[in-house]
Design an enzyme around this catalytic site. Structure first.
Site, PDB file in Angstrom:
ATOM      1  N   ARG A  45      13.486  54.579  18.798  1.00  0.00           N
ATOM      2  CA  ARG A  45      14.531  54.267  19.779  1.00  0.00           C
ATOM      3  C   ARG A  45      14.528  52.766  20.003  1.00  0.00           C
ATOM      4  O   ARG A  45      13.654  52.048  19.526  1.00  0.00           O
ATOM      5  CB  ARG A  45      14.389  55.086  21.079  1.00  0.00           C
ATOM      6  CG  ARG A  45      13.031  55.420  21.596  1.00  0.00           C
ATOM      7  CD  ARG A  45      12.207  54.260  22.020  1.00  0.00           C
ATOM      8  NE  ARG A  45      12.870  53.409  22.999  1.00  0.00           N
ATOM      9  CZ  ARG A  45      12.562  52.155  23.240  1.00  0.00           C
ATOM     10  NH1 ARG A  45      11.572  51.560  22.570  1.00  0.00           N
ATOM     11  NH2 ARG A  45      13.204  51.429  24.134  1.00  0.00           N
ATOM     12  N   GLN A 197      10.425  54.626  29.516  1.00  0.00           N
ATOM     13  CA  GLN A 197      10.096  53.675  28.443  1.00  0.00           C
ATOM     14  C   GLN A 197       9.293  52.484  28.964  1.00  0.00           C
ATOM     15  O   GLN A 197       8.495  51.902  28.232  1.00  0.00           O
ATOM     16  CB  GLN A 197      11.384  53.159  27.776  1.00  0.00           C
ATOM     17  CG  GLN A 197      12.124  54.184  26.947  1.00  0.00           C
ATOM     18  CD  GLN A 197      13.233  54.858  27.748  1.00  0.00           C
ATOM     19  OE1 GLN A 197      13.123  55.039  28.959  1.00  0.00           O
ATOM     20  NE2 GLN A 197      14.287  55.251  27.068  1.00  0.00           N
ATOM     21  N   ASP A 238      21.976  47.175  24.431  1.00  0.00           N
ATOM     22  CA  ASP A 238      22.383  48.142  23.397  1.00  0.00           C
ATOM     23  C   ASP A 238      23.740  47.804  22.809  1.00  0.00           C
ATOM     24  O   ASP A 238      24.028  48.119  21.666  1.00  0.00           O
ATOM     25  CB  ASP A 238      22.393  49.559  23.971  1.00  0.00           C
ATOM     26  CG  ASP A 238      20.973  50.056  24.101  1.00  0.00           C
ATOM     27  OD1 ASP A 238      20.323  49.729  25.111  1.00  0.00           O
ATOM     28  OD2 ASP A 238      20.494  50.720  23.160  1.00  0.00           O
ATOM     29  N   ASN A 248      22.951  48.401  28.723  1.00  0.00           N
ATOM     30  CA  ASN A 248      21.509  48.543  28.478  1.00  0.00           C
ATOM     31  C   ASN A 248      21.049  49.778  29.241  1.00  0.00           C
ATOM     32  O   ASN A 248      21.846  50.454  29.909  1.00  0.00           O
ATOM     33  CB  ASN A 248      20.776  47.271  28.921  1.00  0.00           C
ATOM     34  CG  ASN A 248      19.324  47.266  28.463  1.00  0.00           C
ATOM     35  OD1 ASN A 248      19.035  47.533  27.292  1.00  0.00           O
ATOM     36  ND2 ASN A 248      18.393  47.008  29.356  1.00  0.00           N
ATOM     37  N   LYS A 249      19.791  50.075  29.161  1.00  0.00           N
ATOM     38  CA  LYS A 249      19.230  51.281  29.769  1.00  0.00           C
ATOM     39  C   LYS A 249      19.669  51.470  31.209  1.00  0.00           C
ATOM     40  O   LYS A 249      19.727  50.500  31.970  1.00  0.00           O
ATOM     41  CB  LYS A 249      17.700  51.194  29.662  1.00  0.00           C
ATOM     42  CG  LYS A 249      16.938  52.356  30.243  1.00  0.00           C
ATOM     43  CD  LYS A 249      17.378  53.705  29.717  1.00  0.00           C
ATOM     44  CE  LYS A 249      17.391  53.804  28.205  1.00  0.00           C
ATOM     45  NZ  LYS A 249      18.127  54.982  27.695  1.00  0.00           N
TER      46      LYS A 249
HETATM   47  O1  MRU Z   1      17.317  54.997  25.083  1.00  0.00           O
HETATM   48  P1  MRU Z   1      16.558  53.871  24.437  1.00  0.00           P
HETATM   49  O2  MRU Z   1      15.084  53.919  24.697  1.00  0.00           O
HETATM   50  O3  MRU Z   1      16.890  53.741  22.979  1.00  0.00           O
HETATM   51  O4  MRU Z   1      17.127  52.578  25.171  1.00  0.00           O
HETATM   52  C1  MRU Z   1      16.602  51.337  24.824  1.00  0.00           C
HETATM   53  C2  MRU Z   1      17.142  50.224  25.623  1.00  0.00           C
HETATM   54  O5  MRU Z   1      17.964  50.390  26.500  1.00  0.00           O
HETATM   55  C3  MRU Z   1      16.715  48.835  25.222  1.00  0.00           C
HETATM   56  O6  MRU Z   1      16.649  47.996  26.326  1.00  0.00           O
HETATM   57  C4  MRU Z   1      17.725  48.265  24.211  1.00  0.00           C
HETATM   58  O7  MRU Z   1      17.942  49.159  23.177  1.00  0.00           O
HETATM   59  C5  MRU Z   1      17.288  46.965  23.657  1.00  0.00           C
HETATM   60  S1  MRU Z   1      15.960  47.149  22.546  1.00  0.00           S
HETATM   61  C6  MRU Z   1      15.548  45.633  21.926  1.00  0.00           C
END
Ligand code: MRU
Length: 352
Positions: A45, A197, A238, A248-249
């Site tokens: 991920r 995470q 993202d 982003n998350k």
């Molecule tokens: O759902 P995830 O764990 O894939 O989400 C990840 C994030 O939101 C990160 O902050 C983003 O992908 C940047 S990773 C360098």
């Protein structure tokens, strides 16, 4: 260094991120449909890491196609691309990497066997380039972090570390570079409900490197800012729209609002492959909704009574006006400058 996606023994080795921090194990991926499953279930991920994994997934899919006919090969490869694209909708790096692989396939002259070889080379290049990109992002971050105090406490959300990229990380890349230069006191890691995470992955990465880390629940971030514990926020992305709005998350948006209220600089660290110039603003970014189980269940334990409804968006969009600068491999820019062809990189003084 930590590499979450490695090509070895004719297959892809993925760090199983669903098992960290308790188990540091690898999953071997031999087939494209297994790679699609690994992305969907978040064994791998993080936007850039998903892109790298999908690139290898494209090669694995190409390898499964038994034909010498180029036209038929390309048609069947499109189906592999479709499967991989269907795994997660928000991180644009996934689509970017698949497009680059398809372009390689269409532009390669030669036999099907030769095209397959080129696809593996492209996947390897995407992987290697991302490590260099992250190192450049980390170093450019140093040019915009506040110049005082000498040692900073940086808050981050989710995991934008080595695990989320090909290595080194974006937001954690900035943290790593600051640590190396003696500019970091400690990291505050939001736990990042519901998948945790921050608590599981960011904290684990920091511990591996001896970087002091304090884990807080997401709801504590504003309080910590008010207490003067945080000097800067650095998060990953993202998908970034052309105007700088950043997905982003989930929870990132609240952190950005809190940072603005406390006059704390809020940085997004991401490679240019995360910028989606086709989208004018963040309202057009597709937001993944995940299984509500992630909210109501921890292991075997139910957290809520039955009979309630859930909503589980995995990402949110932080408006560009809350972002101090976007740190890329080409330098740091105010969000509005991203779309111009010759943006002028920022310096520490301008982001204070
Ligand atoms: O759902 P995830 O764990 O894939 O989400 C990840 C994030 O939101 C990160 O902050 C983003 O992908 C940047 S990773 C360098």
């Amino acid at each position: 260094m930590l590499y979450p996606v490695i090509w070895q023994n004719d297959s892809v080795s993925l760090i199983d991120q669903t098992r960290l921090p308790n188990e540091y194990t690898f999953v071997q991926i031999h087939r494209s449909d297994d790679m699609a499953r690994a992305i969907k279930t978040m064994i791998v991920r993080g936007a850039p890491a998903i892109g790298v994994a999908a690139a290898y997934g494209m090669y694995l899919g190409a390898r499964e196609i038994e034909t010498e006919n180029q036209h038929e090969f390309l048609e069947r490869l499109e189906k592999v691309a479709e499967l991989l694209r269907s795994t997660r909708p928000t991180a644009v790096n996934l689509f970017w990497a698949i497009s680059r692989m398809m372009k390689t396939a269409y532009e390669s002259l030669g036999t099907v066997a030769e095209i397959k070889q080129k696809l593996l080379q492209t996947a390897e290049a995407i992987n290697a380039e991302d490590v260099q990109t992250c190192q450049a992002i980390g170093d450019h971050g140093l040019t915009v972090l506040p110049s005082t105090p000498e040692k900073l406490t940086i808050l981050t959300h989710c995991n934008a570390g080595a695990l989320a990229t090909a290595g080194y990380g974006t937001a954690l890349g900035v943290v790593r570079s600051a640590w190396r230069e003696g500019r970091l006191e400690r990291v505050f890691a939001d736990e990042t409900r519901p998948r945790l995470q921050g608590a599981k992955l960011t904290a684990w990465e920091c511990v591996q490197e001896g970087i002091p880390v304090t884990v807080i629940t997401d709801s504590m971030a504003a309080h910590c800012m008010k207490q003067g514990l945080i000097h800067a926020v650095v998060v990953g992305a993202d998908r970034i729209a052309a105007n700088g709005d950043t997905a982003n998350k989930i929870g990132t948006y609240s952190v950005a609002i809190a940072a603005q209220a406390h006059h704390i600089p809020f940085f997004v660290a991401a490679p240019f492959s995360t910028v989606d110039f086709a989208l004018a603003d963040g309202s057009q970014i597709p937001i993944e909704e995940r299984n509500p189980e992630e909210i109501y269940q921890v292991g075997e334990t139910m957290l809520t009574p039955s009979g309630v409804d859930f909503y589980n968006p995995a990402f949110d969009v932080t408006p560009a006006e809350l972002i101090t600068a976007i740190i890329t491999e080409n330098g740091a820019f105010v969000p509005g400058d991203l779309a111009t062809s010759q943006p002028q990189p920022l310096s520490n003084a301008e982001t204070r």
